[in-house]
Design a protein around this motif. Structure first.
Motif, short mmCIF file in Angstrom:
data_model
loop_
_atom_site.label_atom_id
_atom_site.label_comp_id
_atom_site.label_asym_id
_atom_site.label_seq_id
_atom_site.Cartn_x
_atom_site.Cartn_y
_atom_site.Cartn_z
N GLY A 145 29.60 36.85 41.77
CA GLY A 145 29.36 35.74 42.68
C GLY A 145 30.18 35.82 43.94
N ALA A 146 29.79 35.02 44.91
CA ALA A 146 30.54 34.92 46.16
C ALA A 146 30.36 33.52 46.74
CB ALA A 146 30.06 35.96 47.16
N ILE A 147 31.40 33.05 47.39
CA ILE A 147 31.36 31.75 48.06
C ILE A 147 31.56 32.02 49.54
CG2 ILE A 147 32.47 29.48 48.26
CD1 ILE A 147 33.79 30.26 45.43
N ILE A 148 30.62 31.55 50.37
CA ILE A 148 30.74 31.79 51.81
C ILE A 148 30.71 30.45 52.54
CG2 ILE A 148 29.60 32.83 53.81
CD1 ILE A 148 28.65 35.04 51.87
N GLN A 149 31.73 30.23 53.36
CA GLN A 149 31.78 29.01 54.16
C GLN A 149 31.81 29.43 55.63
OE1 GLN A 149 31.83 25.57 53.18
NE2 GLN A 149 31.62 25.22 55.36
N ASP A 150 30.86 28.95 56.41
CA ASP A 150 30.78 29.27 57.84
C ASP A 150 30.89 30.78 58.10
OD1 ASP A 150 30.47 26.57 58.32
OD2 ASP A 150 32.61 26.24 58.66
N GLY A 151 30.20 31.55 57.28
CA GLY A 151 30.13 33.00 57.49
C GLY A 151 31.31 33.79 56.96
N LYS A 152 32.28 33.10 56.33
CA LYS A 152 33.46 33.81 55.82
C LYS A 152 33.55 33.69 54.29
CE LYS A 152 36.52 34.34 59.59
NZ LYS A 152 35.56 33.92 60.63
N LEU A 153 33.96 34.79 53.67
CA LEU A 153 34.14 34.77 52.21
C LEU A 153 35.34 33.93 51.83
CD1 LEU A 153 33.55 38.54 51.58
CD2 LEU A 153 32.26 36.71 50.45
N PHE A 154 35.18 33.14 50.80
CA PHE A 154 36.30 32.37 50.24
C PHE A 154 36.98 33.26 49.21
CE2 PHE A 154 38.02 29.64 46.91
CZ PHE A 154 38.85 28.82 47.64
N ALA A 155 38.30 33.51 49.41
CA ALA A 155 38.98 34.52 48.59
C ALA A 155 39.71 33.93 47.39
CB ALA A 155 39.97 35.29 49.46
N GLY A 156 40.12 32.66 47.47
CA GLY A 156 40.98 32.13 46.43
C GLY A 156 42.42 32.57 46.65
N SER A 157 43.31 32.32 45.67
CA SER A 157 44.73 32.61 45.87
C SER A 157 45.07 34.07 45.63
CB SER A 157 45.57 31.73 44.96
OG SER A 157 45.24 32.00 43.61
N SER A 158 44.24 34.79 44.87
CA SER A 158 44.53 36.22 44.64
C SER A 158 43.25 37.04 44.75
CB SER A 158 45.20 36.42 43.28
OG SER A 158 44.36 35.95 42.25
N ASN A 159 42.39 36.65 45.69
CA ASN A 159 41.16 37.39 45.99
C ASN A 159 40.24 37.56 44.78
OD1 ASN A 159 41.93 38.05 48.79
ND2 ASN A 159 43.56 39.16 47.74
N ALA A 160 40.30 36.64 43.87
CA ALA A 160 39.50 36.79 42.65
C ALA A 160 38.56 35.59 42.45
CB ALA A 160 40.42 36.94 41.45
N ALA A 161 38.30 34.84 43.52
CA ALA A 161 37.44 33.66 43.40
C ALA A 161 36.01 34.06 43.08
CB ALA A 161 37.47 32.87 44.71
N ALA A 162 35.27 33.08 42.57
CA ALA A 162 33.82 33.21 42.37
C ALA A 162 33.41 34.13 41.23
CB ALA A 162 33.11 33.62 43.67
N GLU A 163 34.23 34.20 40.19
CA GLU A 163 33.81 34.93 38.97
C GLU A 163 32.89 34.02 38.17
OE1 GLU A 163 33.84 37.80 37.79
OE2 GLU A 163 35.50 38.91 38.70
N PHE A 164 31.73 33.73 38.73
CA PHE A 164 30.82 32.77 38.10
C PHE A 164 30.36 33.24 36.72
CE2 PHE A 164 29.56 31.88 42.72
CZ PHE A 164 30.57 30.95 42.87
N GLY A 165 30.33 34.54 36.52
CA GLY A 165 29.88 35.09 35.23
C GLY A 165 30.74 34.65 34.06
N HIS A 166 31.98 34.23 34.35
CA HIS A 166 32.89 33.84 33.26
C HIS A 166 33.15 32.34 33.22
CE1 HIS A 166 33.15 38.02 32.32
NE2 HIS A 166 33.39 38.26 33.60
N MET A 167 32.28 31.56 33.86
CA MET A 167 32.26 30.12 33.57
C MET A 167 31.81 30.02 32.12
SD MET A 167 30.05 28.23 36.49
CE MET A 167 28.54 29.22 36.35
N ILE A 168 32.36 29.07 31.39
CA ILE A 168 31.92 28.92 30.01
C ILE A 168 30.81 27.86 29.96
CG2 ILE A 168 32.64 28.19 27.69
CD1 ILE A 168 35.33 29.58 28.34
N THR A 169 29.63 28.30 29.56
CA THR A 169 28.49 27.37 29.48
C THR A 169 28.14 27.02 28.03
OG1 THR A 169 27.00 29.29 29.68
CG2 THR A 169 27.43 28.03 31.69
N HIS A 170 28.79 27.69 27.08
CA HIS A 170 28.55 27.39 25.65
C HIS A 170 29.88 27.32 24.93
CE1 HIS A 170 24.12 28.13 25.32
NE2 HIS A 170 24.37 28.71 26.50
N ALA A 171 30.30 26.13 24.51
CA ALA A 171 31.53 26.02 23.73
C ALA A 171 31.34 26.82 22.45
CB ALA A 171 31.80 24.56 23.41
#
Ligand SMILES: [Zn+2]
Length: 295
Positions: A138-164
């Motif tokens: 995944g990637a998050i883009i605001q006004d044409g710029k990538l959102f990096a997070g605090s250690s450039n690891a933001a937007a790992e949407f694949g590891h959101m937990i959708t099933h307890a």
């Protein structure tokens, strides 16, 4: 400006020489095998030799597998697909070898950035991009710029937990989004249900058969669960869905319809788009970053 661009993946290194005065055409695209099993040092040497074969260029853009620190151009973390890749100072190696400024970014970030920005100026608003393949990037883009997070690891949407307490994911947790909603998860489920190897083409071809219809319906909802969360968190203007599987119009339509129905009223203006640049997107993102980098 002439830009040498590389897209370093586990299977292939795609590359091209792009002149920013001219339109991009798919004919510029070249590819060589990565030989990832020979390790990071070999892969980088191989990439350097590939660029040495090009005509003169002014800058280098690299899109690559692995988590990347875009400021230093270093691989912060990579799986063992390319052995020993973690810690590789990609930007420094290319800059020193060619004496040209080098921009480096993670391949999913680069691809989504290209979908949003390539060939356009002044992109505004919040855009969330996802790539559905073996996993989900995944990637998050605001006004044409990538959102990096605090250690450039933001937007790992694949590891959101959708099933307890759900099924085990390669990351070690249980119930991650990508264990249910990736293209690979759809294939795994199909093979379990039908007891034989099944590929994406067969699923697409048989989609009106009741058993396949039920399989797809379950998978659509797995995709949509994650997207509902993201829409409610980010309130984006646009969602861009990439990965080969999303090139099927019937899949895009089914997901969009179910998502819009489920999200709360004040979010329903979100536009859901399929990625349009195909397998050149990582390279185009690398070109965009090299072109816009501050030197
Ligand atoms: Zn996971």
């Amino acid at each position: 400006l002439k830009i040498a661009a590389l897209d370093i993946g586990g299977t292939n290194i795609k590359y091209c020489l792009y002149d920013t005065e001219k339109p991009f055409s798919a004919e510029l695209l070249r590819s060589v095998p990565t030989h990832a099993q020979r390790g990071a040092e070999y892969v980088i040497d191989h990439a350097i030799r590939t660029l040495e074969g090009l005509e003169k260029f002014d800058r280098i853009g690299v899109s690559t597998a692995g988590q990347v620190d875009p400021v230093s151009g270093t691989i912060i973390f990579a799986s063992d697909t390319i052995r020993g890749y973690t810690g590789t100072q990609v930007a420094r190696i290319f800059t020193e070898h060619f004496n040209k400024p080098t921009a480096v970014e993670n391949d999913v970030n680069a691809a989504i950035l290209a979908e949003v920005s390539f060939g356009t100026k002044n992109v505004e608003g919040c855009i969330i991009g996802l790539a559905y393949g073996t996993g989900i990037g995944g990637a998050i883009i605001q006004d044409g710029k990538l959102f990096a997070g605090s250690s450039n690891a933001a937007a790992e949407f694949g590891h959101m937990i959708t099933h307890a307490d759900g099924v085990r994911c390669i990351c070690g947790q249980n119930g991650c989004y990508e264990a249910y909603a990736s293209a690979a998860a759809l294939i795994r489920n199909a093979e379990r249900r039908f007891g034989k190897p099944v590929d994406g083409y067969e699923i697409a071809r048989q989609r009106h058969e009741p058993a396949f219809k039920a399989l797809l319906e379950d998978w659509y909802m797995e995709v949509v669960y994650g997207l509902i969360n993201l829409v409610h968190i980010f309130n984006p203007h646009e969602l861009i869905l990439g990965g080969g599987i999303m090139e099927n119009d019937f899949i895009m339509e089914a997901i969009t319809e179910r998502l819009i129905e489920k999200i709360l009223p004040s979010y329903k203006h979100v536009k859901v788009k399929g990625a349009r640049l195909g397998n050149a997107s990582g390279l185009l993102g690398a070109i965009h970053l090299a072109q816009t980098m501050v030197i």
